[in-house]
Design a protein around this motif. Structure first.
Motif, PDB file in Angstrom:
ATOM      1  N   LEU A 257       0.888  -1.148  -0.022  1.00  0.00           N
ATOM      2  CA  LEU A 257      -0.036   0.123  -0.162  1.00  0.00           C
ATOM      3  C   LEU A 257       1.026   1.190   0.092  1.00  0.00           C
ATOM      4  CD1 LEU A 257      -2.462  -1.225   2.683  1.00  0.00           C
ATOM      5  CD2 LEU A 257      -2.937  -0.761   0.193  1.00  0.00           C
ATOM      6  N   MET A 282      -6.362  -0.822   4.364  1.00  0.00           N
ATOM      7  CA  MET A 282      -5.453  -1.778   4.928  1.00  0.00           C
ATOM      8  C   MET A 282      -6.719  -2.906   5.475  1.00  0.00           C
ATOM      9  SD  MET A 282      -1.947  -2.063   6.961  1.00  0.00           S
ATOM     10  CE  MET A 282      -2.974  -1.882   8.691  1.00  0.00           C
ATOM     11  N   ILE A 294       0.650  -8.339   3.706  1.00  0.00           N
ATOM     12  CA  ILE A 294       0.342  -6.788   3.440  1.00  0.00           C
ATOM     13  C   ILE A 294       1.784  -6.484   3.944  1.00  0.00           C
ATOM     14  CG2 ILE A 294      -0.567  -4.940   4.225  1.00  0.00           C
ATOM     15  CD1 ILE A 294      -3.393  -6.495   4.300  1.00  0.00           C
ATOM     16  N   ILE A 296       4.027  -2.606   4.570  1.00  0.00           N
ATOM     17  CA  ILE A 296       3.902  -1.205   4.534  1.00  0.00           C
ATOM     18  C   ILE A 296       5.453  -0.679   4.654  1.00  0.00           C
ATOM     19  CG2 ILE A 296       3.518   0.653   6.284  1.00  0.00           C
ATOM     20  CD1 ILE A 296       1.157  -0.353   4.987  1.00  0.00           C
TER      21      ILE A 296
END
Length: 375
Positions: A257, A282, A294, A296
């Motif tokens: 993201l 998210m 995921i 970051i």
């Protein structure tokens, strides 16, 4: 097969309207759904869901702990080259930008790798600008072969390759790839990529699938958030990930993201996200794709990254430099973008442990490397 027809259908206006018009009742149904579907995802990404961030965060945390425990994989990027032939209007490596250009030789890349390995990290992401004539498959493979003994996991974030080229990298020891579509809006994509080989939207869109077919163990996708309205971009990213999961169930799918950050050049994002928007994106992704990783990155601030850890994150970068030779100071390349979290590996580990999470440097070992007589 290709994700392109399904992606085009997402941009007919109906999906955007479904996201924008979802009401509170739809949000509550989505929060209660044991396995949220696309309609639920639209509700979770809707403006109406912004009032339910606490419930989203709570369920995302429970889902993440159930599937991943309290662990965070750590990695860092190694920029091999910042030469680029593209004209991407939002990128610091844009060929029109007057920045110092640099490229490591394979031995120099090895020295960078040794400096990184000394911090304890064992997962490495190799990056280049998109200049195939300078930093093509053979060059990347040569660097990977030298770095492979230091890093059980090597991934690449480079220009879109053919399936055969991805196979060459797999044979050189690369087991993962990252490919950001940048934006899934085909019309906007053409505007943002006015020149260079990256202008081919369809070739880039199908690159993750070619990597899956070539034998990559992990594939990471995403949209560069800020280029287009974020809700539809995140929805398209999620549907792309689900498509890849269904067609390549043996591949570990992950989503990044990345938000736009300052860089060389004057372009600014037209659709910036707030921190609350990022949290909503998210947590909605986590509920829709409970087993997807995921990531970051250090585009985000230390405080925000620390607060995001319990909400769905499984992978974070540490000790980052976005400049060529940035880990040893051996080259004078300009960074691709400004990072917001400059913490080194040990500081990152300490922050994770304070949150009750275990930093993971290494989570697998290729069996071929462990076999007797393996090269």
């Amino acid at each position: 097969m290709s994700f392109a027809p399904a992606c085009a259908a997402l941009h007919d206006g109906k999906t955007a309207r479904a996201i924008e018009t979802a009401d509170e009742a739809a949000v509550l149904r989505a929060l209660d759904a044991p396995a949220p579907g696309p309609h639920d995802l639209a509700a979770l990404l809707s403006p109406a869901a912004a009032a339910h961030l606490e419930a989203l965060a709570r369920r995302a945390h429970e889902t993440t702990v159930r599937h991943f425990g309290r662990t965070i994989q750590l990695f860092t990027p190694l920029y091999l080259s910042n030469h680029c032939t593209n004209g991407c209007v939002y990128c610091g490596f844009n060929s029109a930008n007057r920045i110092p250009r640099a490229q490591l030789t394979p031995p120099q890349a090895l020295e960078e790798g040794r400096a990184i390995a000394a911090t304890g990290l064992r997962q490495l992401l190799l990056l280049t600008g998109e200049a195939p004539a300078r930093a093509g498959t053979d060059y990347i493979a040569a660097c990977a072969r030298l770095l492979r003994p230091l890093f059980p996991s090597l991934a690449v974030e480079v220009h879109a390759l053919s399936e055969d080229d991805y196979r060459v990298l797999v044979r050189a020891g690369v087991d993962g790839m990252t490919m950001f579509q940048e934006t899934y809006d085909r019309t906007l994509y053409a505007t943002l990529h006015p020149r260079g080989p990256k202008r081919d939207y369809a070739w880039r869109l199908d690159a993750p699938q070619r990597a899956c077919r070539a034998g990559m163990r992990t594939v990471n996708i995403g949209a560069l958030l800020g280029l287009a309205p974020w809700r539809l971009e995140v929805f398209a990213t999620a549907m792309h990930a689900r498509y890849l999961q269904r067609h390549h169930p043996g591949v570990d799918l992950a989503i990044s993201l990345p938000r736009m950050r300052p860089h060389a050049g004057a372009w600014q994002p037209a659709h910036p996200l707030t921190d609350s928007d990022l949290v909503q994106a998210m947590t909605a992704l986590r509920l829709f794709l409970p087993q997807a990783g995921i990531t970051i990155s250090t585009r985000e601030s230390p405080a925000l990254r620390d607060n995001l850890v319990p909400l769905g994150v499984t992978r974070m970068s540490a000790g980052v430099s976005t400049a060529v030779g940035g880990h040893t100071g051996g080259e004078a390349g300009t960074g691709q973008f400004e990072i917001s979290d400059p913490r080194g590996v040990q500081d990152m580990c300490a922050a994770l442990r304070r949150r009750g999470y275990q930093p993971v440097f290494k989570d697998w070992e290729p069996l071929a490397d462990a076999a007797p007589g393996a090269a």
